[in-house]
Enzyme design. Structure first.
Site, PDB file in Angstrom:
ATOM      1  N   PHE A 160      42.646  36.958  41.357  1.00  0.00           N
ATOM      2  CA  PHE A 160      41.706  37.322  42.433  1.00  0.00           C
ATOM      3  C   PHE A 160      41.408  36.156  43.383  1.00  0.00           C
ATOM      4  CE2 PHE A 160      36.839  37.624  42.933  1.00  0.00           C
ATOM      5  CZ  PHE A 160      36.913  38.135  44.215  1.00  0.00           C
ATOM      6  N   ALA A 195      43.170  30.778  34.661  1.00  0.00           N
ATOM      7  CA  ALA A 195      42.247  30.860  33.539  1.00  0.00           C
ATOM      8  C   ALA A 195      42.215  32.284  33.014  1.00  0.00           C
ATOM      9  CB  ALA A 195      40.833  30.463  33.982  1.00  0.00           C
ATOM     10  N   THR A 217      32.869  27.189  36.911  1.00  0.00           N
ATOM     11  CA  THR A 217      31.960  28.321  37.118  1.00  0.00           C
ATOM     12  C   THR A 217      30.520  27.914  36.837  1.00  0.00           C
ATOM     13  OG1 THR A 217      31.278  30.413  36.098  1.00  0.00           O
ATOM     14  CG2 THR A 217      32.647  29.007  34.762  1.00  0.00           C
ATOM     15  N   ASP A 218      29.583  28.622  37.461  1.00  0.00           N
ATOM     16  CA  ASP A 218      28.168  28.345  37.168  1.00  0.00           C
ATOM     17  C   ASP A 218      27.804  28.756  35.741  1.00  0.00           C
ATOM     18  OD1 ASP A 218      28.245  31.113  37.456  1.00  0.00           O
ATOM     19  OD2 ASP A 218      26.532  31.223  38.840  1.00  0.00           O
ATOM     20  N   GLU A 219      28.688  29.535  35.089  1.00  0.00           N
ATOM     21  CA  GLU A 219      28.353  30.012  33.739  1.00  0.00           C
ATOM     22  C   GLU A 219      28.306  28.874  32.720  1.00  0.00           C
ATOM     23  OE1 GLU A 219      30.123  33.741  32.576  1.00  0.00           O
ATOM     24  OE2 GLU A 219      30.407  34.339  34.659  1.00  0.00           O
ATOM     25  N   TYR A 243      34.081  32.353  26.849  1.00  0.00           N
ATOM     26  CA  TYR A 243      34.622  32.044  28.181  1.00  0.00           C
ATOM     27  C   TYR A 243      33.923  30.826  28.774  1.00  0.00           C
ATOM     28  CZ  TYR A 243      34.788  32.192  33.292  1.00  0.00           C
ATOM     29  OH  TYR A 243      34.886  31.842  34.619  1.00  0.00           O
ATOM     30  N   LYS A 293      35.256  26.926  29.683  1.00  0.00           N
ATOM     31  CA  LYS A 293      35.198  26.314  31.020  1.00  0.00           C
ATOM     32  C   LYS A 293      34.387  25.013  30.969  1.00  0.00           C
ATOM     33  CE  LYS A 293      36.638  27.883  34.406  1.00  0.00           C
ATOM     34  NZ  LYS A 293      38.007  27.792  35.022  1.00  0.00           N
ATOM     35  N   ASN A 319      29.109  34.157  40.948  1.00  0.00           N
ATOM     36  CA  ASN A 319      29.986  35.346  40.908  1.00  0.00           C
ATOM     37  C   ASN A 319      30.583  35.658  42.272  1.00  0.00           C
ATOM     38  OD1 ASN A 319      28.149  35.654  38.508  1.00  0.00           O
ATOM     39  ND2 ASN A 319      29.415  37.472  38.227  1.00  0.00           N
ATOM     40  N   PRO A 322      29.108  52.272  33.920  1.00  0.00           N
ATOM     41  CA  PRO A 322      28.481  51.694  32.730  1.00  0.00           C
ATOM     42  C   PRO A 322      27.634  50.472  33.071  1.00  0.00           C
ATOM     43  CG  PRO A 322      30.818  51.103  32.816  1.00  0.00           C
ATOM     44  CD  PRO A 322      30.546  51.939  34.025  1.00  0.00           C
ATOM     45  N   ARG A 331      22.817  38.294  38.999  1.00  0.00           N
ATOM     46  CA  ARG A 331      23.949  37.444  39.359  1.00  0.00           C
ATOM     47  C   ARG A 331      23.770  37.041  40.823  1.00  0.00           C
ATOM     48  NH1 ARG A 331      23.973  37.426  34.675  1.00  0.00           N
ATOM     49  NH2 ARG A 331      25.674  37.820  33.211  1.00  0.00           N
TER      50      ARG A 331
HETATM   51  P1  NAD Z   1      41.591  36.250  37.461  1.00  0.00           P
HETATM   52  O1  NAD Z   1      41.474  36.614  36.011  1.00  0.00           O
HETATM   53  O2  NAD Z   1      41.543  37.294  38.501  1.00  0.00           O
HETATM   54  O3  NAD Z   1      42.988  35.456  37.682  1.00  0.00           O
HETATM   55  C1  NAD Z   1      43.435  34.474  36.799  1.00  0.00           C
HETATM   56  C2  NAD Z   1      44.896  34.171  37.144  1.00  0.00           C
HETATM   57  O4  NAD Z   1      45.354  33.126  36.266  1.00  0.00           O
HETATM   58  C3  NAD Z   1      45.844  35.366  36.927  1.00  0.00           C
HETATM   59  O5  NAD Z   1      46.729  35.494  38.008  1.00  0.00           O
HETATM   60  C4  NAD Z   1      46.596  35.002  35.648  1.00  0.00           C
HETATM   61  O6  NAD Z   1      47.914  35.551  35.603  1.00  0.00           O
HETATM   62  C5  NAD Z   1      46.617  33.481  35.725  1.00  0.00           C
HETATM   63  N1  NAD Z   1      46.767  32.853  34.398  1.00  0.00           N
HETATM   64  C6  NAD Z   1      46.034  33.111  33.292  1.00  0.00           C
HETATM   65  N2  NAD Z   1      46.475  32.362  32.271  1.00  0.00           N
HETATM   66  C7  NAD Z   1      47.472  31.578  32.766  1.00  0.00           C
HETATM   67  C8  NAD Z   1      48.304  30.571  32.194  1.00  0.00           C
HETATM   68  N3  NAD Z   1      48.198  30.213  30.909  1.00  0.00           N
HETATM   69  N4  NAD Z   1      49.224  29.983  32.988  1.00  0.00           N
HETATM   70  C9  NAD Z   1      49.357  30.338  34.303  1.00  0.00           C
HETATM   71  N5  NAD Z   1      48.608  31.285  34.883  1.00  0.00           N
HETATM   72  C10 NAD Z   1      47.671  31.897  34.123  1.00  0.00           C
HETATM   73  O7  NAD Z   1      40.488  35.135  37.685  1.00  0.00           O
HETATM   74  P2  NAD Z   1      39.573  34.835  38.978  1.00  0.00           P
HETATM   75  O8  NAD Z   1      38.397  35.717  38.933  1.00  0.00           O
HETATM   76  O9  NAD Z   1      40.425  34.789  40.167  1.00  0.00           O
HETATM   77  O10 NAD Z   1      39.077  33.364  38.623  1.00  0.00           O
HETATM   78  C11 NAD Z   1      39.835  32.232  39.023  1.00  0.00           C
HETATM   79  C12 NAD Z   1      39.112  30.967  38.578  1.00  0.00           C
HETATM   80  O11 NAD Z   1      37.828  30.922  39.175  1.00  0.00           O
HETATM   81  C13 NAD Z   1      38.902  30.871  37.077  1.00  0.00           C
HETATM   82  O12 NAD Z   1      39.123  29.535  36.697  1.00  0.00           O
HETATM   83  C14 NAD Z   1      37.437  31.240  36.890  1.00  0.00           C
HETATM   84  O13 NAD Z   1      36.893  30.597  35.761  1.00  0.00           O
HETATM   85  C15 NAD Z   1      36.835  30.735  38.174  1.00  0.00           C
HETATM   86  N6  NAD Z   1      35.632  31.443  38.660  1.00  0.00           N
HETATM   87  C16 NAD Z   1      35.643  32.799  38.813  1.00  0.00           C
HETATM   88  C17 NAD Z   1      34.505  33.438  39.319  1.00  0.00           C
HETATM   89  C18 NAD Z   1      34.494  34.932  39.547  1.00  0.00           C
HETATM   90  O14 NAD Z   1      33.450  35.484  39.923  1.00  0.00           O
HETATM   91  N7  NAD Z   1      35.596  35.647  39.382  1.00  0.00           N
HETATM   92  C19 NAD Z   1      33.380  32.697  39.648  1.00  0.00           C
HETATM   93  C20 NAD Z   1      33.401  31.306  39.488  1.00  0.00           C
HETATM   94  C21 NAD Z   1      34.538  30.687  38.984  1.00  0.00           C
HETATM   95  P1  TYD Z   2      31.123  40.501  35.301  1.00  0.00           P
HETATM   96  O1  TYD Z   2      31.736  41.028  36.554  1.00  0.00           O
HETATM   97  O2  TYD Z   2      31.849  40.685  34.018  1.00  0.00           O
HETATM   98  O3  TYD Z   2      30.830  38.961  35.578  1.00  0.00           O
HETATM   99  P2  TYD Z   2      30.026  37.877  34.644  1.00  0.00           P
HETATM  100  O4  TYD Z   2      29.733  38.459  33.339  1.00  0.00           O
HETATM  101  O5  TYD Z   2      31.028  36.776  34.543  1.00  0.00           O
HETATM  102  O6  TYD Z   2      28.808  37.526  35.422  1.00  0.00           O
HETATM  103  O7  TYD Z   2      29.681  41.134  35.126  1.00  0.00           O
HETATM  104  C1  TYD Z   2      28.664  40.976  36.111  1.00  0.00           C
HETATM  105  C2  TYD Z   2      27.387  41.557  35.550  1.00  0.00           C
HETATM  106  O8  TYD Z   2      27.548  42.980  35.396  1.00  0.00           O
HETATM  107  C3  TYD Z   2      27.041  41.028  34.163  1.00  0.00           C
HETATM  108  O9  TYD Z   2      25.619  40.905  34.067  1.00  0.00           O
HETATM  109  C4  TYD Z   2      27.520  42.104  33.226  1.00  0.00           C
HETATM  110  C5  TYD Z   2      27.328  43.366  34.037  1.00  0.00           C
HETATM  111  N1  TYD Z   2      28.302  44.453  33.738  1.00  0.00           N
HETATM  112  C6  TYD Z   2      27.841  45.745  33.452  1.00  0.00           C
HETATM  113  O10 TYD Z   2      26.624  46.021  33.433  1.00  0.00           O
HETATM  114  N2  TYD Z   2      28.759  46.722  33.206  1.00  0.00           N
HETATM  115  C7  TYD Z   2      30.101  46.474  33.197  1.00  0.00           C
HETATM  116  O11 TYD Z   2      30.893  47.419  32.933  1.00  0.00           O
HETATM  117  C8  TYD Z   2      30.557  45.152  33.493  1.00  0.00           C
HETATM  118  C9  TYD Z   2      32.026  44.819  33.507  1.00  0.00           C
HETATM  119  C10 TYD Z   2      29.618  44.174  33.764  1.00  0.00           C
END
Ligand code: NAD
Ligand code: TYD
Length: 340
Positions: free
Chosen positions: A12, A84, A126-128, A154, A158, A183, A209, A218
């Site tokens: 993503f 990741a 991540t902020d998590e 998770y 991180k 997020n 759900p 968030r």
């Molecule tokens: P995502 O799960 O959509 O994508 C992860 C990508 O990494 C995928 O394309 C997957 O194929 C690749 N990948 C996984 N394991 C791998 C490996 N061993 N070798 C090579 N490629 C691999 O994740 P995202 O939501 O795009 O998150 C990207 C980064 O941003 C992560 O490090 C996550 O911790 C961080 N992040 C995400 C959010 C969020 O809201 N999604 C917020 C803050 C930080």
């Molecule tokens: P998520 O997108 O999994 O991000 P994160 O847990 O990393 O913040 O979830 C965002 C929020 O939504 C979190 O409080 C969990 C909640 N959630 C639901 O209530 N239902 C769901 O089906 C999912 C996937 C998440």
């Protein structure tokens, strides 16, 4: 011309970052390394693959020899590590792969950077890693010096990677920075995550759900704003520093669900309360003062605009997510949500 190696670029945020670089830095080459796990999708990179400034390697970041070969061939000037395992619920179910990819994979990338003349490294965190904040203390925000206090496998993985990056900076002088973002939402987000899950379920008239009472908060940021912040840190951030990224946009889960129902003209009766996530963090909220004052970054996308754009993107790109829903994701969904 610089070559920027982006790991996880078929996911993503990584994919959005690849497109951000190609659009905003015509002088750069972009090399993507991604092993294409369930979350990686090569079709997301179709337009990039048609660009001569872009190269893709199906490559696991845990594989030292493979990463070494990519470094020898491409000679990157910088690495941005997005790769990741990223979903909290999956980490509760099966933590092992999170430790392998998120910690050991990051180490492999840092070792390669050191072995090739201290290549600039940016770790996308991540902020998590800060754990959570209470719901009744809106005055409290995560700052860069807030202690690490991870709740899920998770976020623990991180946080461990962040500590390792800082240790590599101090011990080996690695030229690294870390960003901790709240997020994200926007195009190409895998439908296991909350906002795209709500959109996809709404469009199929399936229950939405909501874990627990839906009161968890968030701090949502449009993905393009995150990409811009990472790019700024990569080019102008101070080595060894951590930067929080967030836009003061706290929302309760239940309010997001209602908003998506309204945006898609669906009844709120689709909202279904289900058993809470184990260890569910209550509230995340970022203080972005440091990146604002040092690098001049502020979010540019208001939530109302970002969510409209996101909903429109999922409406206009049904084949992208319907293909995912028809595959192994069905088994995941059944396991995670049936009888919950
Ligand atoms: P995502 O799960 O959509 O994508 C992860 C990508 O990494 C995928 O394309 C997957 O194929 C690749 N990948 C996984 N394991 C791998 C490996 N061993 N070798 C090579 N490629 C691999 O994740 P995202 O939501 O795009 O998150 C990207 C980064 O941003 C992560 O490090 C996550 O911790 C961080 N992040 C995400 C959010 C969020 O809201 N999604 C917020 C803050 C930080
Ligand atoms: P998520 O997108 O999994 O991000 P994160 O847990 O990393 O913040 O979830 C965002 C929020 O939504 C979190 O409080 C969990 C909640 N959630 C639901 O209530 N239902 C769901 O089906 C999912 C996937 C998440």
């Amino acid at each position: 011309m610089s070559t920027i190696l982006v790991t996880g670029g078929a996911g993503f945020i990584g994919a959005n970052f690849v497109y951000y670089l190609l659009e905003n830095h015509p002088e750069d080459r972009v090399v993507c390394v991604d092993s294409l796990t369930y979350a990686g999708n090569l079709s997301t990179l179709r337009a990039a693959l048609a660009d001569s400034r872009f190269a893709f390697y199906r490559q696991d970041i845990r594989d030292r020899a493979g990463i070494e070969a990519v470094f020898q061939k491409e000679k990157p000037d910088a690495v941005v590590n997005f790769a990741a395992e990223s979903h909290v619920d999956r980490s509760i179910d099966a933590p092992e792969i999170f430790l392998q990819t998120n910690i050991l994979g990051a180490q492999v990338m840092m070792d390669a950077c050191l072995a090739h003349g201290n290549v600039r490294f940016h770790q996308v965190s991540t902020d998590e890693v800060y754990g959570d904040l209470p719901l009744d203390r809106p005055d409290l925000l995560f700052r860069e010096d807030t202690p690490l206090h991870a709740s899920s496998p998770y976020s623990a993985s991180k946080a461990a990677a962040d500590l390792l990056v800082q240790a590599y900076c101090r011990t080996y002088g690695l030229a690294a920075t870390i960003s901790r973002c709240s997020n994200n939402y926007g195009p190409y987000q895998f439908p296991e995550k909350f906002i795209p899950l709500l959109i996809a379920n709404c469009l199929s008239d399936k229950p939405l759900p909501i874990y627990g009472k839906g009161l968890n908060v968030r701090d949502w940021l449009y993905v393009a704003d995150h990409c811009k912040a990472v790019d700024l840190i990569l080019r102008r951030g101070r080595i060894g520093q951590v930067y929080n990224i967030g836009g003061h946009n706290e929302m309760r889960n239940i309010d997001i669900a209602r908003l998506i129902c309204r945006a898609l003209d669906k009844p709120e009766s689709l909202i279904t309360y289900v058993t809470d996530r184990k260890g569910h963090d209550l509230r995340y909220a970022i203080d972005p003062e440091k990146i604002h004052t040092e690098l001049g970054w502020s979010p540019e996308t208001a939530f109302a605009d970002g969510i409209r754009r996101t909903v429109d993107w999922y409406l206009a790109n049904r084949p992208w997510w319907e293909e995912i829903l028809s595959g192994e994701y069905r088994d995941y969904y059944r396991k995670m949500y049936d009888d919950r």
